[in-house]
Design a protein around this motif. Sequence first.
Motif, short mmCIF file in Angstrom:
data_model
loop_
_atom_site.label_atom_id
_atom_site.label_comp_id
_atom_site.label_asym_id
_atom_site.label_seq_id
_atom_site.Cartn_x
_atom_site.Cartn_y
_atom_site.Cartn_z
N ASP A 27 44.39 24.47 24.51
CA ASP A 27 42.58 24.89 24.01
C ASP A 27 42.52 25.74 23.65
OD1 ASP A 27 43.23 21.58 24.71
OD2 ASP A 27 42.48 21.96 26.22
N GLY A 28 43.28 26.75 23.43
CA GLY A 28 42.37 27.89 22.46
C GLY A 28 42.50 28.47 24.78
N LYS A 29 42.80 28.58 25.78
CA LYS A 29 42.59 29.55 26.38
C LYS A 29 43.47 30.55 26.93
CE LYS A 29 39.42 26.36 27.80
NZ LYS A 29 37.57 26.92 27.39
N SER A 30 42.94 31.50 27.48
CA SER A 30 43.54 32.82 27.66
C SER A 30 44.68 32.84 28.81
CB SER A 30 43.28 34.01 27.28
OG SER A 30 41.93 34.43 28.53
N LYS A 31 45.82 33.39 28.28
CA LYS A 31 46.51 33.36 29.47
C LYS A 31 45.73 34.28 30.65
CE LYS A 31 50.59 35.48 27.75
NZ LYS A 31 50.91 35.17 26.32
N ARG A 32 44.91 35.36 30.62
CA ARG A 32 43.94 35.52 31.48
C ARG A 32 42.93 34.48 32.60
NH1 ARG A 32 44.21 40.76 33.19
NH2 ARG A 32 44.93 41.62 31.78
N TRP A 33 42.67 33.83 31.58
CA TRP A 33 41.46 32.62 32.63
C TRP A 33 42.52 31.84 33.00
CZ3 TRP A 33 41.16 27.74 31.77
CH2 TRP A 33 39.40 26.58 32.00
N ILE A 34 43.13 30.96 32.34
CA ILE A 34 43.65 29.74 32.83
C ILE A 34 45.11 30.88 33.78
CG2 ILE A 34 46.09 28.49 33.02
CD1 ILE A 34 46.53 29.44 30.22
N GLY A 35 45.44 31.88 34.63
CA GLY A 35 45.52 32.68 35.58
C GLY A 35 44.46 32.51 37.00
N GLN A 36 42.82 33.40 36.30
CA GLN A 36 41.96 33.17 36.88
C GLN A 36 41.84 31.03 37.37
OE1 GLN A 36 38.87 34.74 34.25
NE2 GLN A 36 39.67 36.88 35.25
#
Length: 132
Positions: free
Chosen positions: A101-110
Motif C-alpha cells: 500500500d506504499g507505507k514506509s517501514k518507519r510508519w509500519i513500525g510505529q
Amino acid sequence: MKLLTQDKLDAMITDYHWMVNAIKEMRSEMVTGAKTAQYGIEATLPKAVGGVGDPIMQEAIRRSKNIKRVAEYERKLLEVQKLLDKVTGDRELQVLNWMLDGKSKRWIGQNMGLSHTHIQNIKDSIVKQMVN
C-alpha cells in the motif's frame, strides 16, 4: 522466465505502490490521447511532417515507450501477486500488505509498536518465504 532473486523481489515489493499508481496514470493518458490545437492561431500554423523534427512522431515514440513501460510494470506486479500466498503468519501478512500500500517501514513500525529495523527483518523474512 528470469530467475527471481531476493534483491529483485525486495525491489519489486518496495516499488509496488508507485508502479500501481504509474500504471493508472499512464493508462488514463493513453485513453485521453494527445491534445492538439484545433482553433485559433495554432490551427493556421504549418504542421510538421515526417522526420525526427516532427513533434507528432516524437509524441508517438514517447507514448510507445510508455506502453512498453506499463507492460513491464504489470509483469512485475503480477510476479509479486503470484507469490503472495507463500507468505504465512499474521504479522508478515500485515507488514506485506502495508508495504504494498506504499507505507514506509518507519510508519509500519510505529503502527505495530516495532522498530523500523525489526520491520526490515520481517520484510527480509517475507522475501525469503516468497522466493523459496
